[in-house]
Design a protein around this motif. Structure first.
Motif, PDB file in Angstrom:
ATOM      1  N   ARG A  88       0.829  -1.211   0.000  1.00  0.00           N
ATOM      2  CA  ARG A  88       0.000   0.000   0.000  1.00  0.00           C
ATOM      3  C   ARG A  88       0.863   1.260   0.000  1.00  0.00           C
ATOM      4  O   ARG A  88       0.360   2.358   0.238  1.00  0.00           O
ATOM      5  CB  ARG A  88      -0.931  -0.018   1.215  1.00  0.00           C
ATOM      6  N   ARG A  89       2.160   1.088  -0.222  1.00  0.00           N
ATOM      7  CA  ARG A  89       3.120   2.200  -0.341  1.00  0.00           C
ATOM      8  C   ARG A  89       3.380   2.952   0.959  1.00  0.00           C
ATOM      9  O   ARG A  89       3.777   4.122   0.935  1.00  0.00           O
ATOM     10  CB  ARG A  89       2.712   3.220  -1.425  1.00  0.00           C
ATOM     11  N   TYR A  90       3.165   2.310   2.089  1.00  0.00           N
ATOM     12  CA  TYR A  90       3.529   2.916   3.363  1.00  0.00           C
ATOM     13  C   TYR A  90       4.971   2.565   3.712  1.00  0.00           C
ATOM     14  O   TYR A  90       5.469   1.498   3.340  1.00  0.00           O
ATOM     15  CB  TYR A  90       2.630   2.404   4.494  1.00  0.00           C
ATOM     16  N   GLN A  91       5.615   3.466   4.448  1.00  0.00           N
ATOM     17  CA  GLN A  91       6.933   3.177   5.001  1.00  0.00           C
ATOM     18  C   GLN A  91       6.810   2.985   6.508  1.00  0.00           C
ATOM     19  O   GLN A  91       5.810   3.387   7.108  1.00  0.00           O
ATOM     20  CB  GLN A  91       7.906   4.324   4.713  1.00  0.00           C
ATOM     21  N   VAL A  92       7.837   2.386   7.093  1.00  0.00           N
ATOM     22  CA  VAL A  92       7.780   2.038   8.512  1.00  0.00           C
ATOM     23  C   VAL A  92       8.899   2.724   9.294  1.00  0.00           C
ATOM     24  O   VAL A  92      10.072   2.605   8.941  1.00  0.00           O
ATOM     25  CB  VAL A  92       7.882   0.510   8.699  1.00  0.00           C
ATOM     26  N   LEU A  93       8.522   3.450  10.336  1.00  0.00           N
ATOM     27  CA  LEU A  93       9.486   4.025  11.277  1.00  0.00           C
ATOM     28  C   LEU A  93       9.598   3.088  12.474  1.00  0.00           C
ATOM     29  O   LEU A  93       8.583   2.663  13.020  1.00  0.00           O
ATOM     30  CB  LEU A  93       9.008   5.387  11.785  1.00  0.00           C
ATOM     31  N   ILE A  94      10.812   2.790  12.895  1.00  0.00           N
ATOM     32  CA  ILE A  94      11.027   1.935  14.056  1.00  0.00           C
ATOM     33  C   ILE A  94      10.914   2.746  15.344  1.00  0.00           C
ATOM     34  O   ILE A  94      11.538   3.794  15.474  1.00  0.00           O
ATOM     35  CB  ILE A  94      12.437   1.313  14.040  1.00  0.00           C
ATOM     36  N   ILE A  95      10.144   2.228  16.277  1.00  0.00           N
ATOM     37  CA  ILE A  95      10.181   2.757  17.642  1.00  0.00           C
ATOM     38  C   ILE A  95      10.714   1.625  18.510  1.00  0.00           C
ATOM     39  O   ILE A  95      10.057   0.595  18.663  1.00  0.00           O
ATOM     40  CB  ILE A  95       8.775   3.151  18.133  1.00  0.00           C
ATOM     41  N   HIS A  96      11.921   1.774  19.001  1.00  0.00           N
ATOM     42  CA  HIS A  96      12.559   0.684  19.733  1.00  0.00           C
ATOM     43  C   HIS A  96      12.405   0.920  21.235  1.00  0.00           C
ATOM     44  O   HIS A  96      13.059   1.795  21.799  1.00  0.00           O
ATOM     45  CB  HIS A  96      14.041   0.618  19.343  1.00  0.00           C
ATOM     46  N   TRP A  97      11.533   0.134  21.850  1.00  0.00           N
ATOM     47  CA  TRP A  97      11.244   0.335  23.268  1.00  0.00           C
ATOM     48  C   TRP A  97      12.504   0.417  24.123  1.00  0.00           C
ATOM     49  O   TRP A  97      12.637   1.269  24.981  1.00  0.00           O
ATOM     50  CB  TRP A  97      10.374  -0.805  23.802  1.00  0.00           C
TER      51      TRP A  97
END
Lengths: 338, 338
Positions: A88-97
């Protein structure tokens, strides 16, 4: 990166003309358009997605909050997520707990400032959800929880039916004649809930001193060693995942106990980490890729429904639990009659 | 999310006044400022980082291209990366090779459009770097390669001294009397280069039929089974990592061979996956957290040097190899004299 303004200057045209040409609009004459496109190509022009994000009020970015980098189960969930979001053409940002732990709910503000369109969140083991609830409620975008519930969080959740898996393994051990069953669980309660249900259903007394929350390897070693060194010892130990089962196995091995003759062991996950154990590990198969896919699909659906809503909490949160499947192999055996 | 324009309307002031107040500038009178801040707080105003990115020509975002979700070694590298980038307030966008494979260099365009400030890249096993080189050269921002080189890529690289690790393990086996040593390697050549160096140095003939590139589990099983079933069989097999060693171990177990009496085995990585193997695994310890930290630091340094440069290739690429350490345990033993 070359800007539209720079292209306009190089071509001796207006910035509007460059904008039209690059977007394929017919308002520029063909020769000018070709010249603009040639200059853009030569200087490797790339449209600015940040500008588009602001114009469309939609950053095409999802935050994924997780902790277990390098955990195979989490890895499969992420693969399912990436598959759906990428299509769906989304990108992913990592949130590292682990990295942001201690900063508290601050991290949600950072995601709000970056205008993510939604968040997929593995609740952080060891973080009190109450510290996040206020920030989550006023967060501007939908959230879906992964793998486990967080108390009091009325958000959607996608996980696997761990309670059934825990029940199945326990019933299997009981059917093999085991009555002294120990259960090492992590902070997610579902698997040990299944254990308790089966024990009660089949009338086997639960020895509370053998039911211990112990997510860390060193503690698991210690508990296993303590239990197995006692005269009255469990004949079966259930690990909360395959890694835990490996730890129980090596601890038993170090004490000179044979698996499954002296001790039955069960895992959970049916992952690579346990696949090379000999004897072969009895465990429960989950479907983490599918968990990731379903969660991503649900989040995108919530994002579509979101505009105009006052809250990011769904009116009727969904709790989707994908079925598990017990896989009986060689680490469980009928109890010995000595 | 409430915008500055909406706050301005609610407070009956100009947007400029809102902007000053929110940024703590003294140009607004204190009562107005307090009213603006109260409205912003009440409506959970969050500044738009996308606007800031465009103004500053700096998105505070790094792309990380990798494939092995759920791989422990990669997970540690990522943790090192996150630690450094987070402390400098950068966020991380995931580029998942597996998901984008087949789209070719397109993915770099997507990162360019999103104006990432740099890329940390695990070269993709099985992707011909030549298909990416042209796009990499015109990419607007610096890149640092992780863990392995990519042929012809004149970029910085941070990895571990795998050649030395491979050399040490081989020398150790030779010192134990082994001469029939098989080597299962993946597409990264360094570890098997170390193997060859040691074999040559100590005058042990290399049996080419026992040196095989075999990154996948099923193939490793097949090769191991084939070698160990022959009359003339290796007395030691080296896996390219701890997982490979586990696979070799379970295959040997299934054939009725004892480790280390009948077969010595070595791993690489000293990771959790091998920690519960009994007997205990002889392997090589790397320092993946530190690899991640160094690579992130180097990338940030290149980003600072970048503005005004024509190319994202450094004049003098650095190749940083962190030292490895052999850990001798129980899966290697002196060769039996039958």
């Amino acid at each position: 990166v070359i800007s539209m303004k720079q292209i306009a200057r190089l071509c001796g045209v207006s910035e509007a003309a460059v904008s039209y040409a690059l977007r394929g609009k017919p308002k520029v004459n063909p020769r000018t358009r070709d010249r603009i496109l040639a200059v853009a190509e030569k200087h490797h022009y790339r449209p600015n997605a940040l500008v588009r994000s602001i114009q469309n009020k939609c950053s095409m970015t999802i935050g994924v909050a997780f902790n277990d980098f390098g955990n195979e189960y989490v890895g499969y969930i992420l693969r399912g997520i990436m598959e759906v979001l990428h299509s769906r053409r989304y990108q992913v940002l990592i949130i590292h707990w682990e990295t942001v732990a201690g900063e508290g709910p601050h991290i949600l503000r950072e995601m709000a400032e970056r205008r993510v369109d939604g968040i997929l969140m593995f609740p952080h083991e060891g973080t009190d959800p109450r510290t996040y609830l206020a920030e989550m409620r006023v967060f501007h975008a939908p959230m879906v929880l992964l793998d486990r519930k967080w108390p009091r969080c009325r958000y959607d959740m996608v996980g696997s039916d761990d309670r059934q898996g825990g029940f199945d393994l326990t019933a299997h051990l009981i059917a093999l004649g085991h009555r002294k069953i120990a259960n090492l669980h992590n902070t997610a309660q579902s698997r040990s809930e299944g254990f308790r249900l089966a024990m009660r259903k089949y009338g086997v007394p639960i020895r509370e001193e053998w039911v211990v929350q112990s997510p860390f390897e060193a503690d698991m070693c210690r508990w296993t060693r303590q239990w197995l060194s006692a005269a009255d010892r469990p004949t079966a130990i259930m690990g909360f995942n395959d890694e835990a089962a490996m730890t129980i196995f090596s601890t038993a091995y170090d004490l000179g106990l044979r698996v499954p003759q002296d001790l039955s062991i069960t895992g959970f996950g049916d992952l690579l980490v346990g696949r090379n154990l000999r004897p072969r590990l009895t465990t429960v198969r989950q479907n983490p890729m599918q968990i990731g896919r379903r969660a991503a699909q649900l989040l995108l659906q919530r994002i579509e429904q979101h505009p105009g809503r006052d809250t990011n909490m769904p009116d009727e949160p969904e709790h989707i639990l994908l079925p598990t499947e017990m896989v009986v192999r060689e680490t469980t055996a009928p109890i010995r009659k000595d």
